[in-house]
Design a protein around this motif. Sequence first.
Motif, PDB file in Angstrom:
ATOM      1  N   LYS A 120       0.849  -1.191   0.000  1.00 31.47           N
ATOM      2  CA  LYS A 120       0.000   0.000   0.000  1.00 31.47           C
ATOM      3  C   LYS A 120       0.880   1.234   0.000  1.00 31.47           C
ATOM      4  CE  LYS A 120      -3.581  -2.300   2.776  1.00 31.47           C
ATOM      5  NZ  LYS A 120      -2.963  -3.622   2.781  1.00 31.47           N
ATOM      6  N   ASN A 121       0.460   2.228  -0.733  1.00 28.57           N
ATOM      7  CA  ASN A 121       1.149   3.520  -0.729  1.00 28.57           C
ATOM      8  C   ASN A 121       0.081   4.599  -0.623  1.00 28.57           C
ATOM      9  OD1 ASN A 121       2.949   5.604  -0.899  1.00 28.57           O
ATOM     10  ND2 ASN A 121       3.361   5.353  -3.080  1.00 28.57           N
ATOM     11  N   GLN A 122      -0.305   4.866   0.614  1.00 32.57           N
ATOM     12  CA  GLN A 122      -1.377   5.815   0.888  1.00 32.57           C
ATOM     13  C   GLN A 122      -0.854   6.922   1.782  1.00 32.57           C
ATOM     14  OE1 GLN A 122      -4.383   3.308   2.618  1.00 32.57           O
ATOM     15  NE2 GLN A 122      -4.601   2.046   0.783  1.00 32.57           N
ATOM     16  N   GLU A 123      -1.692   7.886   2.023  1.00 32.83           N
ATOM     17  CA  GLU A 123      -1.270   9.032   2.827  1.00 32.83           C
ATOM     18  C   GLU A 123      -0.861   8.627   4.235  1.00 32.83           C
ATOM     19  OE1 GLU A 123      -3.020  13.382   4.317  1.00 32.83           O
ATOM     20  OE2 GLU A 123      -4.137  12.154   2.893  1.00 32.83           O
ATOM     21  N   GLN A 126       2.264   3.161   4.428  1.00 31.19           N
ATOM     22  CA  GLN A 126       3.195   2.715   3.392  1.00 31.19           C
ATOM     23  C   GLN A 126       3.606   1.288   3.725  1.00 31.19           C
ATOM     24  OE1 GLN A 126       6.550   5.403   2.725  1.00 31.19           O
ATOM     25  NE2 GLN A 126       5.338   7.095   3.542  1.00 31.19           N
TER      26      GLN A 126
END
Length: 410
Positions: A120-123, A126
């Motif tokens: 996942k690469n979200q606000e 990570q």
Amino acid sequence: MKRTIFLSLTFLFLSSLFPLIHTQAKPMTPSGNVPTFITNQKLTQSNTEFSFKLFSNLVQKSQNENVFISPASMILALSLLYNGASGQTQQDMSQALGFIGLSLDEINQGNQALQNALQKNQEQIQLTIANSLWTRQEVKFNETFLKNSQQYYQAEVSRLNFTDLGSVKTINQWVSDHTQGKITQIIDSIQPEDVLFLINAIYFKGMWQTPFDAKLTTPQTFYLANGKTKQHSMMSREGEYAYLETEQFQAVKLPYGEGQLNFYLFLPKENSHVNRLLEPLNAEQWKQFTGQFRRRNGLLAMPRFKLEYETNLNETLKTLGMNRIFQKADFSKMTNASVEVSEVKHKTFVEVNEKGTEAAAVTSIGIRATSALPSQAPFTMIVNRPFLCVIQDRQTETILFMGTIVNPQE
């Protein structure tokens, strides 16, 4: 003389890839030939069962010491190694890892989908995964083994001159780059019999869905397992939590971001010990516990902590039934050379503070040649003695990290 394999699993935060001059697999994406994650209940249960067995064994050997591992990292690296095993070696690994009844294709495709689903690469979150194989350039490896490593595990394959002193620096630099510098070294030297270094790396950083107010963090007494006490920084917050309480423990679930990942904290009752929580824990019991949390208002005070952990997993894996990978091994699906595992090394880093959690882990395997309810009253949970913590992915039910913290450090 047997040649040796060094297996390294690294669980960590990833940001950018080290500039490589070797074969590099394409990054995982949700599209293309990478399957969407579909729960394989047998593989999920096997992974969870192995996680608790391995963790319990390490805790028993480390009385009154902090233990913090990444089961997911170990399982992925051992699965990659499993692709090279044959005969009784493969059967022993299958039995220990709970792979009986699963074909190699099912295991590989399941792990490919799992890695894709986990990343996942979200606000606020990570989470990325990387694998690499570092081979002695004069030793030939089976093309199917290398192809599976790249196709299903997105492994970067490098052929190195192991006699060059710079090779140690190259491998350690890859580890450092893929752990944001949290783990800077996994190998000290390369021996003449070493033929392969297999490394798995995962990087995770999660921000609490509801952060703690740093202004409320105060020094409080923490009761150590040896009967002594210390002053330690304790974070606190009042609010609504997913909460569970039994005669043996109190527990809360703290979500990261939008709740895809969760931090479980189990605090034994004052007349108990954290190790007793592990005695009944298995995949079935864990699933039962995690399904019983209910929303409830309360006050939580927990330690802010940071620690590094390192262990050699050889004896633990032997205890779990993988003795044959270290001697009389059959890795004929990997190479025609006579090889065995020399060392399985695991390193982790974790930091928990008011904002969230950052964690990293490296497991290395070396191979050598031989010849709650609204009507309930608010709870109070003061985590001022040894506790169990688990970080789990909600969708895949994968246990990313787990630890017993008996002496928190800052």
